[in-house]
Design a protein around this motif. Sequence first.
Motif, PDB file in Angstrom:
ATOM      1  N   LEU A   1     -14.638  41.505  55.109  1.00  0.00           N
ATOM      2  CA  LEU A   1     -13.669  42.599  55.178  1.00  0.00           C
ATOM      3  C   LEU A   1     -14.350  43.948  55.008  1.00  0.00           C
ATOM      4  CD1 LEU A   1     -10.666  41.046  53.196  1.00  0.00           C
ATOM      5  CD2 LEU A   1     -11.017  41.154  55.663  1.00  0.00           C
ATOM      6  N   ASP A   2     -15.385  44.029  54.155  1.00  0.00           N
ATOM      7  CA  ASP A   2     -16.155  45.275  54.038  1.00  0.00           C
ATOM      8  C   ASP A   2     -16.798  45.635  55.372  1.00  0.00           C
ATOM      9  OD1 ASP A   2     -17.307  44.542  50.646  1.00  0.00           O
ATOM     10  OD2 ASP A   2     -15.448  45.445  51.387  1.00  0.00           O
ATOM     11  N   GLN A   3     -17.353  44.612  56.029  1.00  0.00           N
ATOM     12  CA  GLN A   3     -17.971  44.847  57.330  1.00  0.00           C
ATOM     13  C   GLN A   3     -16.935  45.324  58.343  1.00  0.00           C
ATOM     14  OE1 GLN A   3     -21.065  44.903  58.207  1.00  0.00           O
ATOM     15  NE2 GLN A   3     -20.735  45.193  60.408  1.00  0.00           N
ATOM     16  N   ALA A   4     -15.729  44.724  58.311  1.00  0.00           N
ATOM     17  CA  ALA A   4     -14.669  45.144  59.230  1.00  0.00           C
ATOM     18  C   ALA A   4     -14.291  46.599  58.991  1.00  0.00           C
ATOM     19  CB  ALA A   4     -13.446  44.235  59.066  1.00  0.00           C
ATOM     20  N   GLU A   5     -14.231  47.004  57.714  1.00  0.00           N
ATOM     21  CA  GLU A   5     -13.879  48.393  57.407  1.00  0.00           C
ATOM     22  C   GLU A   5     -14.948  49.345  57.929  1.00  0.00           C
ATOM     23  OE1 GLU A   5     -12.901  51.229  53.540  1.00  0.00           O
ATOM     24  OE2 GLU A   5     -13.126  49.051  53.309  1.00  0.00           O
ATOM     25  N   ARG A   6     -16.220  48.994  57.799  1.00  0.00           N
ATOM     26  CA  ARG A   6     -17.284  49.851  58.308  1.00  0.00           C
ATOM     27  C   ARG A   6     -17.222  49.963  59.836  1.00  0.00           C
ATOM     28  NH1 ARG A   6     -20.219  47.083  54.223  1.00  0.00           N
ATOM     29  NH2 ARG A   6     -21.002  45.592  55.764  1.00  0.00           N
ATOM     30  N   GLU A   7     -16.982  48.838  60.503  1.00  0.00           N
ATOM     31  CA  GLU A   7     -16.889  48.871  61.967  1.00  0.00           C
ATOM     32  C   GLU A   7     -15.708  49.733  62.413  1.00  0.00           C
ATOM     33  OE1 GLU A   7     -18.999  47.780  64.040  1.00  0.00           O
ATOM     34  OE2 GLU A   7     -20.289  46.566  62.743  1.00  0.00           O
ATOM     35  N   MET A   8     -14.606  49.675  61.669  1.00  0.00           N
ATOM     36  CA  MET A   8     -13.466  50.523  62.002  1.00  0.00           C
ATOM     37  C   MET A   8     -13.821  52.003  61.863  1.00  0.00           C
ATOM     38  SD  MET A   8     -10.209  48.552  60.287  1.00  0.00           S
ATOM     39  CE  MET A   8      -9.603  46.993  60.952  1.00  0.00           C
ATOM     40  N   GLY A   9     -14.547  52.343  60.806  1.00  0.00           N
ATOM     41  CA  GLY A   9     -14.950  53.734  60.636  1.00  0.00           C
ATOM     42  C   GLY A   9     -15.844  54.208  61.765  1.00  0.00           C
ATOM     43  N   GLU A  10     -16.796  53.387  62.186  1.00  0.00           N
ATOM     44  CA  GLU A  10     -17.674  53.771  63.285  1.00  0.00           C
ATOM     45  C   GLU A  10     -16.896  53.864  64.600  1.00  0.00           C
ATOM     46  OE1 GLU A  10     -21.624  51.522  61.428  1.00  0.00           O
ATOM     47  OE2 GLU A  10     -20.964  51.129  63.482  1.00  0.00           O
ATOM     48  N   ALA A  11     -15.928  52.992  64.777  1.00  0.00           N
ATOM     49  CA  ALA A  11     -15.107  53.063  65.987  1.00  0.00           C
ATOM     50  C   ALA A  11     -14.314  54.365  66.026  1.00  0.00           C
ATOM     51  CB  ALA A  11     -14.163  51.859  66.053  1.00  0.00           C
ATOM     52  N   ARG A  12     -13.787  54.780  64.865  1.00  0.00           N
ATOM     53  CA  ARG A  12     -13.053  56.050  64.821  1.00  0.00           C
ATOM     54  C   ARG A  12     -13.965  57.213  65.200  1.00  0.00           C
ATOM     55  NH1 ARG A  12     -12.827  58.164  59.205  1.00  0.00           N
ATOM     56  NH2 ARG A  12     -14.908  58.652  59.991  1.00  0.00           N
TER      57      ARG A  12
ATOM     58  N   ALA B   1     -15.226  44.556  64.596  1.00  0.00           N
ATOM     59  CA  ALA B   1     -14.239  44.581  63.509  1.00  0.00           C
ATOM     60  C   ALA B   1     -13.290  43.399  63.599  1.00  0.00           C
ATOM     61  CB  ALA B   1     -13.464  45.902  63.547  1.00  0.00           C
ATOM     62  N   ILE B   2     -12.890  43.051  64.810  1.00  0.00           N
ATOM     63  CA  ILE B   2     -11.995  41.896  64.997  1.00  0.00           C
ATOM     64  C   ILE B   2     -12.683  40.619  64.544  1.00  0.00           C
ATOM     65  CG2 ILE B   2     -10.860  40.483  66.762  1.00  0.00           C
ATOM     66  CD1 ILE B   2     -10.288  43.061  68.307  1.00  0.00           C
ATOM     67  N   ASP B   3     -13.962  40.440  64.925  1.00  0.00           N
ATOM     68  CA  ASP B   3     -14.687  39.245  64.496  1.00  0.00           C
ATOM     69  C   ASP B   3     -14.825  39.202  62.978  1.00  0.00           C
ATOM     70  OD1 ASP B   3     -16.980  39.387  67.339  1.00  0.00           O
ATOM     71  OD2 ASP B   3     -14.973  38.502  67.123  1.00  0.00           O
ATOM     72  N   ALA B   4     -15.095  40.365  62.361  1.00  0.00           N
ATOM     73  CA  ALA B   4     -15.235  40.389  60.902  1.00  0.00           C
ATOM     74  C   ALA B   4     -13.905  40.080  60.223  1.00  0.00           C
ATOM     75  CB  ALA B   4     -15.761  41.759  60.462  1.00  0.00           C
ATOM     76  N   LEU B   5     -12.795  40.600  60.766  1.00  0.00           N
ATOM     77  CA  LEU B   5     -11.474  40.288  60.197  1.00  0.00           C
ATOM     78  C   LEU B   5     -11.181  38.796  60.286  1.00  0.00           C
ATOM     79  CD1 LEU B   5      -9.278  43.272  61.474  1.00  0.00           C
ATOM     80  CD2 LEU B   5      -9.766  42.690  59.093  1.00  0.00           C
ATOM     81  N   ARG B   6     -11.491  38.202  61.413  1.00  0.00           N
ATOM     82  CA  ARG B   6     -11.261  36.760  61.563  1.00  0.00           C
ATOM     83  C   ARG B   6     -12.098  35.974  60.559  1.00  0.00           C
ATOM     84  NH1 ARG B   6     -11.429  36.455  68.197  1.00  0.00           N
ATOM     85  NH2 ARG B   6      -9.270  37.112  68.567  1.00  0.00           N
ATOM     86  N   GLU B   7     -13.362  36.377  60.405  1.00  0.00           N
ATOM     87  CA  GLU B   7     -14.225  35.692  59.448  1.00  0.00           C
ATOM     88  C   GLU B   7     -13.690  35.853  58.032  1.00  0.00           C
ATOM     89  OE1 GLU B   7     -17.321  33.334  58.179  1.00  0.00           O
ATOM     90  OE2 GLU B   7     -16.606  33.761  60.213  1.00  0.00           O
ATOM     91  N   GLY B   8     -13.225  37.072  57.709  1.00  0.00           N
ATOM     92  CA  GLY B   8     -12.659  37.284  56.377  1.00  0.00           C
ATOM     93  C   GLY B   8     -11.426  36.442  56.138  1.00  0.00           C
TER      94      GLY B   8
END
Length: 748
Positions: free
Chosen positions: A620-631, A649-656
């Motif tokens: 989930l931390d990784q997903a949050e970072r990917e979301m920030g970079e996407a923004r 981010a989608i892959d990280a959310l699924r993994e989380g």
Amino acid sequence: IGAGDAGSEYVWAMHLKRMAEAARDARATEPKPQLSKRDPWALRLMALLVFVSAVVFASGRQGQSLIDSLQGLPADAVAGGGPAYEGWAEPPGYTGKPTIYLNEFPEGKPMDLPEGTRVILRVYGTVNSATLRETVSAAGGTAMPETGTGLSEVEFEVARDGELTVTPRGAEPRNWTVRMTPDQAPTVELTGEISRSLQGSMQVPFRAEDDYGIEGGTVEVQLNMEQVDRRHGLAAEPEPREALSFSVQLPMRGDLALVEETIVEELAEHPWAGLPVRISLNVYDAANNVGAIEPVRTAMPGKRFFDPLAGSVAEQRRDLLWSRENARRVGMILKAVTHRPEGIFQNDKAYLMVRTAIRRLDYNAAAPLSDEVREEVAELLWKAALLIEDGDLSDAAERLKRAQERLSEAMENGATDEEIQELMDELRRAAQDYMRQLAENAERNPDRQQSQIDPSQMVTQDQLQELMNRIQELMEQGRMDEAQQLLQQLQQMLENMQVVQGGQGQSGEQAGRQGLQDTLREQQDLADETFREMQEEFNRQRQQDGPDGPRQLGEQDGQQQGGQGEQPGEQQQGQQPGEGGSGLGDLAQRQEALRQMLQGQRGQLPQDGSEAGRAGREALDQAEREMGEARERLEEGDASGALDNQADAIDALREGLRNMDEAARQAERQDGQQQGQGNGPVTGQVQRDPLGRPLGGNGAPSTDENMIPDEELYRRSKELRDEIRKRTGEQDRPQLELDYLKRLLERF
């Protein structure tokens, strides 16, 4: 023996003389009837009584006995030498008309006979005892044959109006006026459009009518080569294939003068399915008169694949059956599709079938593909496509999920009313099976602490049925957007049931996992929006720049965000993350909102010290970072790079989510072991039914929360939609705002 011998002849003559003298002296013996002793009641006289009664009382016409009939015939006719005639008119059997005896038909009255009626005339008497004159047969002028047997017979069929005259020798002629009733050709018409069922069967509704009844019919399907899009796998010259022809199945009983039926033929696996064809329908009656419709030019009905992967596999099967020259091309495309099956093939059986088909094509690449190998590969690809599309229907949960996805895709892709109705029925059946499975599992699971509760009392389907009825009502009214929203709410309710089924975690944990699932869904929608925006911007720049080449994708989007005007959604409960925006700047704002939402949800999750819990938090931390970079990339106008970050981010959310679910299952097993060692239920645990509602003491739901949207929500939704439509019609608004409003209407 002895012929020519004088002695032998003398002996034979003396023998004959003696026999003649003995015969003259012969006397008949007196009768000695012995039957009277055996038949004291004289029952033998009954045969004589029956014969006499038949002669005296039997009658032909009413009031005329057999004796009178015999007396009425001419003397020479009774003796076999005088003129007498008989005639019959026998209509065809399919008309249902009775046979007419010409001798008794009233003279001077026109005789109505169906076309094809067989007329039979018999004349009893000597040669040339009667003459015949007729003008009703096709040739006309049929003559009475001359025979010496005392009986003349002639037959002919009625083909037109005319006269029929029989003139016995020495008697007055007998004349009949014939009016022929022509046999009309049947008529046939389509009563609706040629369509297909959900499983691909062709349906041809028709109405046929005939004066005496439909005898049969045929449907012919021919490939319309002029309309075939000869590209890709259809560019090769097709191998010869005969036109399809099948019989019309008529009702077994009832009057076939009017037939209104629907022809259903299974053509889903035919190589022409989905290609332009000409469909003709003709019916015929017993007289071989034919009625037909104008050929219908349409796409040949076949199974509709809503899953893109299933559709692509089915398309390669069609190309292979179109021409053997496509074998190498089909193998290459299938290899590309199966190169990285992770996340693409949800069904392992389907993947193995496609790989088997590829190997079969590779083994036979050196020589032309034989019919046996081609049919085997086509069968494998068809089964794989069905597995991808329909899934393994043995599991109730998989059936339910698949039914929801197919119904949602059908509404988005403009399926027919019949297809949507079949999918809705499938969803109802799948929901009932799933509810029943949940009840049975809850009854069998002692860790649930619900074994003493009757599943029929614990699981009620009233709310689910009410919601599905409302969805069907909206679809029938054509309000697909509202029906899609309710379908999403139904999916959330059923997902809540799945969470409850998976474990008895605390309500906070369930809410956290549900929030993560919502965030994942919103992130997927945002990635789709980013991809569409990238395509639209690319197309716009191609049209504007021409040969000079496109500008940097999305470079002007950030400059257009300020003057959009008032957004309708801001007046109605606020705009949720994931709802439509305009340009990459709006997408960046939505991405930041999702990132903040994920940050808040992470704070609500329990601090699990297990390995799965730690892995979930890291994902989930990784997903949050990917979301920030996407923004950040969206703000810079780099849609392509933002799309890559969103995918990560989608892959990280699924993994989380997977790790959090595994941590919850481990905690559930530990709680079950602790509960089994105690004397009663764990303090603080709340029993819940499959809908996620807390149960009271008697097992009945204790919540008063209404999980079905009320009429107030429908009213507010309608007001919002009407306001959006109103503003869309105001052409003086900025074009950017109008585009945004149109996307809102398309999406919601």
